[in-house]
Write an enzyme that holds these catalytic residues in place. Structure first.
Site, PDB file in Angstrom:
ATOM      1  N   HIS A  41       2.116  10.818 -16.636  1.00  0.00           N
ATOM      2  CA  HIS A  41       1.090  11.826 -16.883  1.00  0.00           C
ATOM      3  C   HIS A  41       1.170  12.412 -18.290  1.00  0.00           C
ATOM      4  CE1 HIS A  41      -0.864  12.448 -12.785  1.00  0.00           C
ATOM      5  NE2 HIS A  41      -0.214  11.309 -12.766  1.00  0.00           N
ATOM      6  N   SER A  64      -2.414   6.351 -18.094  1.00  0.00           N
ATOM      7  CA  SER A  64      -2.261   4.964 -17.679  1.00  0.00           C
ATOM      8  C   SER A  64      -2.751   4.010 -18.751  1.00  0.00           C
ATOM      9  CB  SER A  64      -3.053   4.712 -16.399  1.00  0.00           C
ATOM     10  OG  SER A  64      -2.593   5.535 -15.368  1.00  0.00           O
ATOM     11  N   LYS A 123     -10.834   4.522  -4.748  1.00  0.00           N
ATOM     12  CA  LYS A 123     -10.469   3.130  -5.022  1.00  0.00           C
ATOM     13  C   LYS A 123      -9.073   2.830  -4.467  1.00  0.00           C
ATOM     14  CE  LYS A 123     -11.001  -0.468  -8.456  1.00  0.00           C
ATOM     15  NZ  LYS A 123     -11.812  -0.875  -9.607  1.00  0.00           N
ATOM     16  N   ASP A 124      -8.133   3.781  -4.616  1.00  0.00           N
ATOM     17  CA  ASP A 124      -6.798   3.596  -4.041  1.00  0.00           C
ATOM     18  C   ASP A 124      -6.867   3.510  -2.517  1.00  0.00           C
ATOM     19  OD1 ASP A 124      -5.454   3.456  -6.409  1.00  0.00           O
ATOM     20  OD2 ASP A 124      -4.704   5.518  -6.391  1.00  0.00           O
ATOM     21  N   GLU A 151      17.789 -11.940   1.515  1.00  0.00           N
ATOM     22  CA  GLU A 151      16.387 -11.720   1.833  1.00  0.00           C
ATOM     23  C   GLU A 151      15.521 -12.310   0.721  1.00  0.00           C
ATOM     24  OE1 GLU A 151      16.026 -10.912   5.002  1.00  0.00           O
ATOM     25  OE2 GLU A 151      15.227  -8.898   4.824  1.00  0.00           O
TER      26      GLU A 151
END
Lengths: 267, 425
Positions: free
Chosen positions: B217, B221, B245-246, B289
C-alpha cells in the site's frame, strides 16, 4: 531482433532433438521396473454419485468376520459403526455379544472377559504385534481399517490381490512360506490365498459365494470402513458445487454491472 | 470536538466515536475502499486475495483440528482417524485442511508466477517482493511440519529425510540434527515440537502478510502493462471494482477447492500416509508433497549432499536477489520478446523439475533434473542479468488508460498516441 528470435528458435529445436534420446531411455527404464496393471473392477461406489451397495457391504462384513478377522484387526471400527452398512441397533447388539472382550479392572483389581457391546472396538485377533507375527510365520497381518486408502490402486488393488493367487510361472522360485500373487509388488506375499474355495462363506441372502463375489463384497465392506463418510461427503459436494455455480453466476453478473459503469464513464 | 481526536468522516455517531479514537474505519476506507488501483488488472491479480483467504481457512480449520489432535507418537495416527470418524464433520475439517495446503500452494505459485511474468519484483517493489519470498519459505516450513503430524509412514520418513539434510553442514551438522529432533531419531519430542511450531508459524505468516500488504500500500500494485499509473484516469477505487472482481476469483477458487475436498480428497496425498509410522520399515520411494517436488529434484540433482542442500537453499535464496539480477527496466514480459521466451521456458522447466522430483533417484531422471536445475539457475544468474543487453523491448503504451481504451476500441485515439518511443531501448 529477427535473427535473435531465429537463434532462440533454433536453440529450442536443438534442445528438443537432444532430449529425444533422453526420453527414449526413460521409456526403456520404465520397462525395467515392472509396472503391474490392475484390472478395473466395477464397484457401485465409484464415480461422483456412487454409493455403497449395502447388501454387498454386509456380505463383505461376513467375509471379514469369518475369514479375514482370524488374522487382521480393524481397530478403528466399533460395532456401532455397522449401522453405516444398514444394520439396526438390535442386530448390532446381538452381533457384538458374540465376541468376548477384555474389560476391567473390576473392584478386586482383576481384568475380566465380557460379551462385547455396540460401543466396543472390533475385537482384535492378537493381543499385540509380536503375538501376530509369532502366529504368522514372522509376518505382521496389517490392520484393515484404512487399507483401501493405504494402497496405490485402492479398491481395485485389494480386489486384484484377493483373486490374484496362482502357481508361480516357470523359473520363479518362491521362498519358504511365501505365496505367488500376480498383483502383489514383487509377487511374493506371506499371506496364503484367503479366499480359496467357492462357497467358503455361506451368504444368508443366497448370493453364490464365488471367489470373485466374496472378494468384491469384502472390498466393498473395506471401502466403506476406510471412508464411512463417502456418501455424505459426495452428497454435500454436489450441493456445494450447485450452490457455488449459482453464486458464481450472480457474483459475475454483479461484477459485470459494476464494471460496465466504469467503461461508460471512460468512453 | 475535543482536541487530539482523529478527524473522521463516519456518519454513524457510535462508529464515529470509535473512529475518532481508533481510526480503523477510516483506514479500511482508505486502504480498501478508495485505494487507487490500476484499472487494468487481469484475473492473475486475484491471487493475492486468494492467498489471504487460504491462510484464513487454514488457521480456522487448524485451530479446530488441534482441539481433537494428540501430538504423541502412540496416539497421533489414531487421533486423526478419530477426527475422521467420530468428530462431527471432522472428515470435512481435516480434508479442508489437508487439501487447503495444496490450494494455498497452487495459489501462491500462481501469485509468484504472475509476479515474475509482469516484473512486479522490480523497483520500487523490491522489499514487497522479498517479504513475499519470506512468506513462501515460512509456508514451506509450516506445510512440512504439518505433514508430519498424522504420523503416517510418509510423515515419519519425510521428516527423517528432510531433517537429516542439516547433517550436511560441516562440523556442527550432526549436533544440529540431534537438537532439531530432541533426541537421536525422529521421535516423540520431534512430533511435539513440530506440532507446537506448526501452530505458531501460521500466525507468524499472518504477521509477515501484514508487512507484505503494508509495503504494497506504499508502492501500490503493479499491473499487466508494468507501467506506473500517471494520474487518476489510470486508476479506479479498489471498492467496488476489485472487490467484485476478487469475488469472482474467490468463487472459482472455492469451486476447485470443493471438487478436491468432496470428490478427490486423497488425490494429492500419498497412500503410504495411511499406514501408521514405522521406524523399522522404509517406504519404497520417499516422496515429499507435490509442492516440494521441484526443490526436492534440485536437492537430488547434485551428487554431493552438502552441495545438494546448498543448491536447494540457493534456489530460494536467489529470489531475494532477483530485483537486482534482472537488468531490464521493462517490467512486463508482454513487452520483452526474448525475456518472455526465456520465462515461459523457465515455467515449463519448473514443471519438469516437479516431475523429476517425484521419480526415483536414478538415471535418466537425475540427468533431466540436472539439466533442469541448470536452467533454473541460469534463468536468474545468466539470462536475466544479460538479456537486456541485446533485447529490444516492444514500445510501451503511453499510459494505462490509453492502452485500456485502445483495447476496448473506445473511439479514435489522437494521432501518435501509441507511437511514442519506448522508455528505453
Amino acid at each position: 531482433m529477427r535473427p535473435l528470435l531465429t537463434t532462440v528458435k533454433a536453440a529450442a529445436v536443438a534442445a528438443a532433438v537432444l532430449l529425444v534420446p533422453v526420453i527414449a531411455s526413460v521409456d526403456a527404464r520404465a520397462q525395467e521396473h515392472e509396472v503391474i496393471h490392475l484390472p478395473d473392477t466395477k464397484f457401485t461406489f465409484e464415480g461422483p454419485f456412487g454409493t455403497f451397495d449395502r447388501a454387498s457391504a454386509q456380505r463383505g462384513f461376513q467375509v471379514y468376520k469369518e475369514v479375514c478377522s482370524a488374522c487382521h484387526s480393524m481397530r478403528q471400527l466399533s460395532y456401532r459403526n455397522l449401522s453405516g452398512i444398514g444394520l439396526n441397533a438390535t442386530q448390532i447388539a446381538a452381533l457384538a455379544s458374540q465376541f468376548q472382550v477384555q474389560d476391567g479392572p473390576n473392584d478386586n483389581g482383576e481384568m475380566f472377559e465380557r460379551p462385547a457391546r455396540a460401543s466396543d472396538r472390533f475385537r482384535r485377533p492378537f493381543q499385540n504385534d509380536a503375538a501376530a507375527r509369532a502366529a504368522n510365520n514372522g509376518a505382521l497381518p496389517p490392520d484393515l481399517s484404512v487399507m483401501i486408502k493405504a494402497r496405490e490402486g485402492g479398491a481395485d488393488y485389494v480386489h486384484a490381490l484377493l483373486v490374484g493367487y496362482e502357481d508361480p510361472p516357470p523359473g520363479v522360485t518362491i521362498a519358504e512360506g511365501m505365496h505367488y500373487n500376480k498383483y502383489f509388488p514383487g509377487h511374493q506375499i506371506a499371506m496364503a490365498a484367503p479366499l480359496n474355495t467357492e462357497g467358503q462363506v455361506e451368504f444368508a441372502d443366497g448370493t453364490k459365494a464365488t471367489i470373485d463375489q466374496m472378494a468384491t463384497d469384502v472390498v466393498t465392506f473395506l471401502s466403506w470402513a476406510a471412508e464411512p463418510e463417502l456418501e455424505q461427503r459426495r452428497a454435500m459436494g454436489v450441493r456445494m458445487v450447485i450452490f457455488l455455480t449459482i453464486l458464481g453466476g450472480l457474483v459475475y453478473a454483479v461484477k459485470r454491472k459494476v464494471w460496465a459503469n466504469l467503461h461508460q464513464d471512460t468512453q | 470536538m475535543p482536541e487530539g481526536l482523529h478527524e473522521s468522516d463516519v456518519k454513524n455517531p457510535v462508529l464515529r466515536w470509535v473512529d475518532q479514537r481508533l481510526p480503523i474505519i477510516s483506514m479500511v476506507q482508505r486502504e480498501y475502499g478508495t485505494f487507487p488501483t490500476p484499472r487494468n488488472f487481469n484475473y492473475f491479480w486475484n491471487f493475492g486475495a486468494l492467498a489471504m483467504i487460504s491462510l484464513a481457512i487454514m488457521i480456522a480449520t487448524g485451530v479446530v483440528l488441534s482441539m481433537q489432535y494428540s501430538a504423541n507418537t502412540q496416539l497421533a495416527f489414531d487421533s486423526v482417524e478419530r477426527i475422521m470418524r467420530d468428530v462431527n464433520y471432522g472428515w470435512l475439517l481435516r480434508y479442508i485442511h489437508a487439501n487447503g495446503a495444496s490450494m494455498f500452494f497452487i495459489v501462491v505459485y500462481i501469485h509468484i508466477w504472475r509476479n515474475l511474468f509482469y516484473g512486479s519484483y522490480k523497483t520500487p517493489r523490491e522489499l514487497l517482493f522479498m517479504i513475499g519470498v519470506v512468506i513462501f519459505i515460512l509456508m514451506m516450513a509450516t506445510a512440512f511440519m504439518g505433514y508430519v503430524l498424522p504420523w503416517g509412514q510418509m510423515s515419519f520418513w519425510g521428516a527423517t529425510v528432510i531433517t537429516n539434510l542439516f547433517s550436511a553442514i560441516p562440523l556442527v551438522g550432526n549436533s544440529i540434527v540431534t537438537w532439531l529432533w530432541g533426541g537421536f531419531s525422529v521421535d516423540n519430542p520431534t512430533l511435539n515440537r513440530f506440532f507446537s511450531l506448526h501452530f505458531l508459524l501460521p500466525f507468524v505468516i499472518a504477521g509477515v502478510v501484514f508487512l507484505h500488504i503494508a509495503a504494497l500500500h506504499i508502492t501500490g500494485s503493479n499491473n499487466p502493462l508494468g507501467i506506473e499509473p500517471k494520474g487518476p484516469q489510470d486508476t479506479i477505487p479498489f471498492h467496488p471494482y476489485y472487490t467484485t472482481k476478487d469475488s469472482v476469483g474467490i468463487i472459482v477458487y472455492l469451486l476447485v477447492f470443493a471438487l478436491l475436498v468432496f470428490f478427490a480428497p486423497n488425490l494429492l496425498g500419498h497412500p503410504d500416509n495411511y499406514i501408521p509410522a514405522n521406524p523399522l520399515v522404509t517406504p519404497a520411494h520417499i516422496v515429499p508433497e507435490w509442492y516440494f517436488l521441484p526443490f526436492y529434484a534440485i536437492l537430488r540433482a547434485v551428487p554431493n549432499k552438502l552441495g545438494g542442500v546448498a543448491m536447494m537453499g540457493g534456489a530460494l535464496i536467489v529470489l531475494f536477489f532477483l530485483p537486482w539480477l534482472d537488468s531490464s527496466p521493462v517490467r512486463s514480459m508482454r513487452f520483452r520478446p526474448l525475456g518472455r521466451i526465456a520465462f515461459l521456458l523457465f515455467t515449463a522447466n519448473f514443471f519438469v523439475l516437479m516431475w523429476a522430483g517425484g521419480k526415483p533417484a536414478e538415471q535418466p531422471y537425475i540427468l533431466i533434473a540436472q539439466l533442469a536445475t541448470a536452467y533454473y539457475f541460469a534463468y536468474f544468474l545468466v539470462i536475466l542479468p544479460f538479456l537486456s543487453k541485446f533485447e529490444r523491448p516492444l514500445p510501451l503504451p503511453e499510459s494505462i488508460s490509453r492502452a485500456v481504451l485502445k483495447h476496448r476500441g473506445g473511439g479514435p485515439l489522437p494521432a501518435g498516441a501509441t507511437a511514442k518511443p519506448m522508455e528505453k531501448a
